[in-house]
Design an enzyme around this catalytic site. Structure first.
Site, PDB file in Angstrom:
ATOM      1  CD1 TRP A 103     -39.481 -11.280 -36.512  1.00 15.17           C
ATOM      2  CD2 TRP A 103     -37.857 -11.744 -35.040  1.00 15.17           C
ATOM      3  NE1 TRP A 103     -38.460 -10.385 -36.709  1.00 15.17           N
ATOM      4  CE2 TRP A 103     -37.457 -10.637 -35.832  1.00 15.17           C
ATOM      5  CE3 TRP A 103     -36.993 -12.215 -34.060  1.00 15.17           C
ATOM      6  CZ2 TRP A 103     -36.225  -9.994 -35.653  1.00 15.17           C
ATOM      7  CZ3 TRP A 103     -35.766 -11.571 -33.877  1.00 15.17           C
ATOM      8  CH2 TRP A 103     -35.403 -10.479 -34.663  1.00 15.17           C
ATOM      9  CG  ASP A 172     -43.564 -11.282 -31.480  1.00 19.99           C
ATOM     10  OD1 ASP A 172     -43.740 -10.064 -31.317  1.00 19.99           O
ATOM     11  OD2 ASP A 172     -42.488 -11.782 -31.889  1.00 19.99           O
ATOM     12  CE  LYS A 196     -38.776  -4.706 -35.254  1.00 18.29           C
ATOM     13  NZ  LYS A 196     -38.896  -5.929 -34.550  1.00 18.29           N
TER      14      LYS A 196
HETATM   15  C1  LIG Z   1     -38.130  -7.131 -34.201  1.00 20.62           C
HETATM   16  C2  LIG Z   1     -38.970  -8.269 -33.783  1.00 20.62           C
HETATM   17  C3  LIG Z   1     -38.583  -9.114 -32.728  1.00 20.62           C
HETATM   18  C4  LIG Z   1     -37.263  -8.984 -32.003  1.00 20.62           C
HETATM   19  O1  LIG Z   1     -37.276  -7.888 -31.176  1.00 20.62           O
HETATM   20  P1  LIG Z   1     -36.055  -7.625 -30.140  1.00 20.62           P
HETATM   21  O2  LIG Z   1     -36.621  -6.542 -29.272  1.00 20.62           O
HETATM   22  O3  LIG Z   1     -34.895  -7.205 -30.970  1.00 20.62           O
HETATM   23  O4  LIG Z   1     -35.802  -8.859 -29.410  1.00 20.62           O
HETATM   24  C5  LIG Z   1     -39.447 -10.138 -32.368  1.00 20.62           C
HETATM   25  N1  LIG Z   1     -40.614 -10.316 -33.011  1.00 20.62           N
HETATM   26  C6  LIG Z   1     -41.006  -9.532 -34.039  1.00 20.62           C
HETATM   27  C7  LIG Z   1     -42.308  -9.790 -34.700  1.00 20.62           C
HETATM   28  C8  LIG Z   1     -40.191  -8.488 -34.446  1.00 20.62           C
HETATM   29  O5  LIG Z   1     -40.579  -7.703 -35.475  1.00 20.62           O
END
Ligand SMILES: *Cc1c(COP(=O)(O)O)cnc(C)c1O
Length: 359
Positions: A103, A172, A196
């Site tokens: 990511w 993030d 998540k």
């Molecule tokens: C799942 C995830 C993403 C991607 O998320 P989307 O909503 O599918 O774009 C980005 N960063 C992290 C840390 C993730 O776990």
């Protein structure tokens, strides 16, 4: 509620059954309006109350000061990989990134489209099995921001102490927001896809410090400017109403449990049960370096890929679903976010003990 499976999926992931039951009621008849929460106008009072309450709860749970704006956006966490540098970086400016997983790497790729990028640290050569300590890298003083991923969902690594640069941090937190208290003040921007640890897919929370809004170049399309969404209170276009509604229910549930400090304690206990089993039995091997172990995603291998397949199959038969690791690392991954019940972790530990003894 029908019989529930213990769902270890990394995302979308398990939600509290009481939240699902409430959401099911609201989907049919929201607050006895005779209408569903997804049938009413996003600008009508009942929905305005939903989004305002979600924001208030988030502010309260994360102790967000007034000079930060809270936005509910679409496009997933992945859209932020581009939207962040689009707004915060110009072609002649530089930002620092820590490459601690897929990511982060994807965010680096997008950021390079908008400015100069320094990758101050990378754990890619070691299959992203750790995150760096602040002493392991340098952030150039000229950087506009330092970007990192607090929890690397795929590899099961997590920052247990945050960087301390002299520039704003952008983070993030998709897979560990609301799992532990943190001080947002050193951060310029924090974002998280809801699916998540916060709710269903479809909404991404962005928390941005007010002064950064002035950095946005004028030529960006209106919808890609953070300022647009601040000025319209996340109602520039129709927001993902149902996802925001469910996030609100999850936040209420979390507050009822005692908030983020209370859930952190529970999360620590759940993760300790699994890591202790991995360390105690000479059969499982943790992927993450000990100092970087995630409390949210526990990644481990068995002695062979064949045994891993067999293990996942047996687990599924016992109602323990979603344990297959991400295709880029293989092995197993147990995602045990806030809503994942301790009982499911205990069941997994029993299977791990039993399976190791038999194999
Ligand atoms: C799942 C995830 C993403 C991607 O998320 P989307 O909503 O599918 O774009 C980005 N960063 C992290 C840390 C993730 O776990």
């Amino acid at each position: 509620m029908p019989k529930r499976i213990f769902n270890f999926s990394a995302g979308p992931s398990t939600l509290p059954p009481e939240v699902l039951a409430q959401a099911a009621r609201g989907l049919v008849n929201h607050q006895d309006l005779g209408m569903s929460v997804i049938e009413i106008s996003h600008r009508a009072k009942p929905f305005m109350a939903v989004i305002e309450e979600a924001e208030q709860l988030l502010r309260e749970l994360l102790d967000i000061p007034d000079n930060y704006k809270v936005l509910f956006l679409q496009g997933g966490a992945s859209m932020q990989f581009a939207m962040i540098p689009m707004n915060l970086l110009r072609p002649d400016q530089m930002a620092c990134y820590l490459n601690t997983g897929v990511w982060a790497k994807k965010a680096i790729k997008e950021a390079k489209l908008f400015g100069k990028i320094e990758v101050a640290y990378s754990s890619e050569g070691l299959t992203y099995n750790h995150v760096p300590a602040p002493a392991d890298y340098q952030v150039s003083p000229g950087a506009e921001y330092l970007y990192f991923v607090s929890n690397n969902t795929i590899y099961g690594t997590q920052f247990h102490s945050f960087p301390t640069p002299h520039v704003p941090m952008v983070c993030d937190m998709s897979s560990d927001i609301l799992s532990r208290p943190f001080d947002i003040r050193p951060f310029g921007l924090v974002f998280a896809g809801a699916q998540k640890n916060m709710g269903p897919a479809g909404v991404t929370v962005v928390i941005i410090r007010e002064d950064l809004l002035t950095k946005t170049p004028g030529h960006l399309p209106t919808i890609f400017k953070y300022r647009t969404h601040v000025e319209s209170a996340s109602m520039f276009n129709t927001p993902p109403c149902f996802a925001i509604y469910v996030v609100g229910l999850v936040l209420k549930w979390l507050k009822g449990l005692g908030g983020v400090a209370a859930i952190e304690q529970i999360n620590r206990e759940k993760a300790a049960l699994l890591y202790d089993t991995i360390d105690r039995l000479d059969f499982y091997r943790g992927h993450a370096r000990r100092d970087s172990r995630s409390l949210m995603n526990v990644t481990f291998n068995l002695p062979s890929p064949e045994l891993e397949t067999k293990f996942v199959k047996e687990a599924t038969a016992l109602g323990l679903d979603g344990l297959k690791g991400h295709r880029s690392v293989g092995g197993c991954r147990a995602s045990i976010y806030n809503a994942f019940p301790r009982e499911g972790v205990e069941r997994l530990v029993s299977l791990m003990e039993d399976f190791a003894a038999r194999n």
